[in-house]
Design a protein around this motif. Sequence first.
Motif, PDB file in Angstrom:
ATOM      1  N   VAL A  23       0.834  -1.203   0.000  1.00  0.00           N
ATOM      2  CA  VAL A  23       0.000   0.000   0.000  1.00  0.00           C
ATOM      3  C   VAL A  23       0.867   1.250   0.000  1.00  0.00           C
ATOM      4  O   VAL A  23       2.012   1.232   0.469  1.00  0.00           O
ATOM      5  CB  VAL A  23      -0.962   0.030   1.219  1.00  0.00           C
ATOM      6  CG1 VAL A  23      -1.961  -1.111   1.147  1.00  0.00           C
ATOM      7  CG2 VAL A  23      -0.209  -0.006   2.533  1.00  0.00           C
ATOM      8  N   VAL A  25       0.766   5.020   1.504  1.00  0.00           N
ATOM      9  CA  VAL A  25       0.077   5.706   2.595  1.00  0.00           C
ATOM     10  C   VAL A  25       0.786   7.028   2.903  1.00  0.00           C
ATOM     11  O   VAL A  25       2.017   7.056   3.011  1.00  0.00           O
ATOM     12  CB  VAL A  25       0.102   4.826   3.872  1.00  0.00           C
ATOM     13  CG1 VAL A  25      -0.589   5.497   5.028  1.00  0.00           C
ATOM     14  CG2 VAL A  25      -0.503   3.467   3.601  1.00  0.00           C
ATOM     15  N   VAL A  37      -6.389   1.518   7.150  1.00  0.00           N
ATOM     16  CA  VAL A  37      -5.744   1.082   5.905  1.00  0.00           C
ATOM     17  C   VAL A  37      -5.481  -0.422   5.954  1.00  0.00           C
ATOM     18  O   VAL A  37      -5.795  -1.151   5.003  1.00  0.00           O
ATOM     19  CB  VAL A  37      -4.430   1.869   5.643  1.00  0.00           C
ATOM     20  CG1 VAL A  37      -3.612   1.207   4.533  1.00  0.00           C
ATOM     21  CG2 VAL A  37      -4.733   3.321   5.308  1.00  0.00           C
ATOM     22  N   PRO A 117      -4.789   6.914   0.337  1.00  0.00           N
ATOM     23  CA  PRO A 117      -3.957   5.724   0.188  1.00  0.00           C
ATOM     24  C   PRO A 117      -4.378   4.910  -1.031  1.00  0.00           C
ATOM     25  O   PRO A 117      -5.490   5.071  -1.542  1.00  0.00           O
ATOM     26  CB  PRO A 117      -4.210   4.950   1.473  1.00  0.00           C
ATOM     27  CG  PRO A 117      -5.602   5.305   1.858  1.00  0.00           C
ATOM     28  CD  PRO A 117      -5.768   6.740   1.433  1.00  0.00           C
ATOM     29  N   CYS A 119      -3.769   0.771  -2.928  1.00  0.00           N
ATOM     30  CA  CYS A 119      -3.226  -0.589  -2.861  1.00  0.00           C
ATOM     31  C   CYS A 119      -2.622  -0.887  -4.222  1.00  0.00           C
ATOM     32  O   CYS A 119      -3.308  -0.790  -5.241  1.00  0.00           O
ATOM     33  CB  CYS A 119      -4.334  -1.586  -2.522  1.00  0.00           C
ATOM     34  SG  CYS A 119      -3.720  -3.281  -2.366  1.00  0.00           S
ATOM     35  N   LEU A 177      -9.931   1.628   0.205  1.00  0.00           N
ATOM     36  CA  LEU A 177      -8.998   2.523   0.901  1.00  0.00           C
ATOM     37  C   LEU A 177      -9.363   3.985   0.650  1.00  0.00           C
ATOM     38  O   LEU A 177      -9.395   4.789   1.578  1.00  0.00           O
ATOM     39  CB  LEU A 177      -7.563   2.267   0.455  1.00  0.00           C
ATOM     40  CG  LEU A 177      -6.936   0.958   0.897  1.00  0.00           C
ATOM     41  CD1 LEU A 177      -5.527   0.822   0.319  1.00  0.00           C
ATOM     42  CD2 LEU A 177      -6.894   0.855   2.400  1.00  0.00           C
ATOM     43  N   CYS A 181     -10.649   5.478   4.113  1.00  0.00           N
ATOM     44  CA  CYS A 181      -9.455   5.869   4.866  1.00  0.00           C
ATOM     45  C   CYS A 181      -9.078   7.292   4.544  1.00  0.00           C
ATOM     46  O   CYS A 181      -8.202   7.887   4.989  1.00  0.00           O
ATOM     47  CB  CYS A 181      -8.309   4.924   4.545  1.00  0.00           C
ATOM     48  SG  CYS A 181      -8.649   3.213   4.973  1.00  0.00           S
TER      49      CYS A 181
END
Length: 181
Positions: A23, A25, A37, A117, A119, A177, A181
């Motif tokens: 990921v 972030v 996350v 974020p 992935c 995400l 998030c």
Amino acid sequence: MPRQIFRLKISLAGVRPPVWRRVLVPGGYTLDRLHRVVQHAMGWRDCHLHSFDIEGRQYGEPDPDGELALHDELDVRLDAVVGKGSRFHYTYDFGDWWEHDLVVEDAFTADPDERYPSCVGGERACPPEDVGGPVGYQTLLAALADPGHPEHRSMRDWVGEGFDPAGFDAGRAGTLLRRFC
């Protein structure tokens, strides 16, 4: 000042074949946002307690009864406690005890055209909640893989026909995400 992005690899400890996610972030995220996350990237449902262990310090949601000595994850930014090359741990579900190894593989300046974020990779489905930790998950995998296994039908019924242990969709994880998030 440009935002710093951390590329993290999250690996579920004690599970074979490996279950992992990569990921991107923001370093300015607090640990409680990093918790979200991990939950969404891995596929957990956030229905159990959790904690981070970073250089011997425990972070999480403070226990109002004071039984768990956790530093408040809301007060700590990721970039204040880790950097490129750092390794730390995240534990989810103190009953099943799912340990996640996290490695900060890289740190770089945010791309202004990207949303974080995100992935960017991973393998295999997250184990189902309440399966019994790594040992219970290995039992489930063995039962699902062998139609002659005495628990094959009951395990398949419990986990549902749609569960594919080899399945993982990075695009879907990325959407979750960005949304939560």
